[in-house]
Design a protein around this motif. Structure first.
Motif, mmCIF file in Angstrom:
data_model
loop_
_atom_site.group_PDB
_atom_site.id
_atom_site.type_symbol
_atom_site.label_atom_id
_atom_site.label_comp_id
_atom_site.label_asym_id
_atom_site.label_seq_id
_atom_site.Cartn_x
_atom_site.Cartn_y
_atom_site.Cartn_z
ATOM 1 N N ILE A 11 -7.854 8.040 -7.360
ATOM 2 C CA ILE A 11 -6.654 8.678 -7.190
ATOM 3 C C ILE A 11 -5.568 8.078 -8.303
ATOM 4 O O ILE A 11 -5.516 7.188 -8.482
ATOM 5 C CB ILE A 11 -5.946 7.994 -5.602
ATOM 6 N N GLU A 50 -4.009 7.404 0.218
ATOM 7 C CA GLU A 50 -3.376 8.424 -0.044
ATOM 8 C C GLU A 50 -2.525 8.795 1.099
ATOM 9 O O GLU A 50 -1.346 9.251 0.815
ATOM 10 C CB GLU A 50 -4.446 9.782 0.181
ATOM 11 N N THR A 97 1.432 9.283 0.404
ATOM 12 C CA THR A 97 2.199 10.319 1.261
ATOM 13 C C THR A 97 3.650 9.827 1.543
ATOM 14 O O THR A 97 4.578 10.392 1.956
ATOM 15 C CB THR A 97 1.385 11.026 2.218
ATOM 16 N N ALA A 109 -1.591 8.328 -8.971
ATOM 17 C CA ALA A 109 -0.356 8.702 -8.346
ATOM 18 C C ALA A 109 0.846 8.633 -9.741
ATOM 19 O O ALA A 109 0.410 7.959 -10.583
ATOM 20 C CB ALA A 109 0.089 7.837 -7.332
ATOM 21 N N PHE A 142 0.585 12.344 -5.786
ATOM 22 C CA PHE A 142 -0.876 12.151 -6.263
ATOM 23 C C PHE A 142 -1.712 13.217 -6.281
ATOM 24 O O PHE A 142 -1.620 14.220 -5.849
ATOM 25 C CB PHE A 142 -1.175 10.872 -5.155
ATOM 26 N N GLU A 143 -2.770 12.885 -7.010
ATOM 27 C CA GLU A 143 -4.144 13.705 -7.105
ATOM 28 C C GLU A 143 -5.356 12.909 -6.983
ATOM 29 O O GLU A 143 -5.277 11.679 -7.019
ATOM 30 C CB GLU A 143 -4.070 14.455 -8.105
ATOM 31 N N ARG A 144 -6.209 13.468 -6.088
ATOM 32 C CA ARG A 144 -7.466 12.786 -5.918
ATOM 33 C C ARG A 144 -8.449 13.436 -6.961
ATOM 34 O O ARG A 144 -8.446 14.604 -7.282
ATOM 35 C CB ARG A 144 -7.978 13.169 -4.736
#
Length: 390
Positions: free
Chosen positions: A72, A46, A50, A74, A56-58
């Motif tokens: 994850i 992550e 960044t 993205a 992205f999202e978890r």
């Protein structure tokens, strides 16, 4: 095309940063089993996304409380035809903890997971970053980083499938497994079982009061090895008996249980359901003859295949030629692949990565840094061909 040339230059310029990222990922012991050390790796991936400005999202995955899992997702580009880069961050257990201290010698980086497949994850990130910066995509690229591939995917990709969270509108999926320079367009099926034969413990001096689980398991093991020899005569059939074996508690105690694994790999031409039933029937036969046994399924996966003359295969092959100068060979993977989850949905899915299969899972696992850079370029060019309208 200028945009493609810009992509290649941008990836070359990141060589040092990408090597550092790979080293940092290898340092994180994401061993599976026990699958308890994933969180630092998720956080580092992550952070890398960044740093590069990739959204992205978890995705929290329902899993045992003592070993939480997360994937994850993205992305780059906008809604439209989508290509997916899909990779796993778990690794098989190390032979020695020193495998988690990456060592660089020239163009070679040694360490657990370097080949299978953290170098592939770095290639995915590098390709996505370069594509975002170039503006070459007219569609969408999604990246999935998942746990638990090494134990069948129940709490990884399998869970994402059950939750309906695989990317939509897909034109293809690329998987950076250690393919040793070839493209894997198909995979074997796999059925892995753990069999526990029970006996009764007793002191060695009073062994007549016990039941030796190892002795009780021997006739069943003999029949399984007979079946293995018959399968060896078939083209493409594989069965490993006893990949893991353990029994008893001490040298002076009659063993109360004997546990062993059976790993059956089917060729795509075989009927998976029939082969599974044949194996289970052998175990049921032993049970009917008085053997107290329990069977636990570790993994089950079907064989899958993607055409070698379809758009994804052509895009990947053309990209390999452009970067390396040589056309890749298309082969069947000797093991199980997560491409199967996509192929089952009718999505073309291929594996091609920087690692070498022969050193993956071994005591001296390594990857060539130059190959990691090459694969990043290949993924980027393939994506341009698949979702940029060229």
């Amino acid at each position: 095309m200028k945009a493609a040339a810009d992509v290649l230059r941008a990836i070359d310029a990141e060589r040092v940063a990408l090597t550092t990222l790979l080293s940092e990922l290898v340092e994180i012991p994401t061993e599976n089993p026990p699958a308890t050390g994933y969180a630092p790796c998720v956080a580092r991936i992550e952070a890398a996304l960044t740093e590069r400005g990739l959204p992205f999202e978890r995705i929290e995955i329902p899993s045992p409380a003592n070993a939480p899992r997360a994937a994850i997702r993205a992305w780059v580009g906008h809604e439209g035809p989508t290509l997916c880069f899909h990779g796993h961050f778990d690794v098989v257990p190390a032979f020695d903890s020193r495998q988690f201290t990456p060592r660089i010698e020239g163009d070679t980086l040694f360490g657990r997971g370097s080949s299978d497949m953290k170098s592939g994850l770095v290639s995915m990130i590098a390709a996505a970053t370069a594509l975002r910066d170039s503006g070459a995509l007219r569609g969408r690229l999604e990246l999935l980083f998942v746990p638990d591939e090494e134990t069948g995917g129940e709490f990884g990709t399998g869970a994402l499938v059950r939750l309906g969270l695989l990317p939509a509108n897909l034109v293809g999926m690329l998987l950076p497994e250690p393919t040793s320079g070839v493209v894997w367009h198909s995979n074997r099926g796999a059925l892995t079982l753990e069999v526990t034969v029970r006996g009764r413990a007793a002191h060695v001096g009073l062994q007549h009061q016990g039941t030796n689980a190892v002795e009780r398991a021997m006739p069943l093991l003999a029949k399984l090895f007979d079946a293995k020899r018959e399968l060896d005569a078939r083209n493409g059939s594989i069965m490993l008996v006893g990949g893991r074996v353990d029994a008893g508690s001490n040298f002076n105690v009659v063993p109360a249980q004997c546990r062993f694994t059976i790993d059956r790999r089917t060729d795509p031409a075989e009927d998976f359901d029939r082969e599974k039933q044949n194996l289970l029937a052998m175990l049921d036969s032993a049970r009917s003859q008085g053997v107290d046994l329990e069977v636990r399924e570790i993994q089950e996966g079907r064989s899958s295949s993607t055409p070698v003359d379809g758009p994804l295969a052509r895009a990947l092959s053309d990209a390999v030629v452009e970067v390396t100068g040589d056309a890749p060979v298309f082969e069947m993977c000797p093991g199980l692949l997560e491409t199967r989850f996509y192929a089952k949905r009718g999505v073309p899915a291929l594996a091609y990565g920087p690692g070498i299969l022969a050193v993956s899972h071994g005591p001296k696992e390594f990857v060539k840094i130059g190959r990691m850079i090459e694969c990043a370029k290949i993924y980027a060019l393939a994506a341009v061909r698949m979702v940029a309208g060229t």
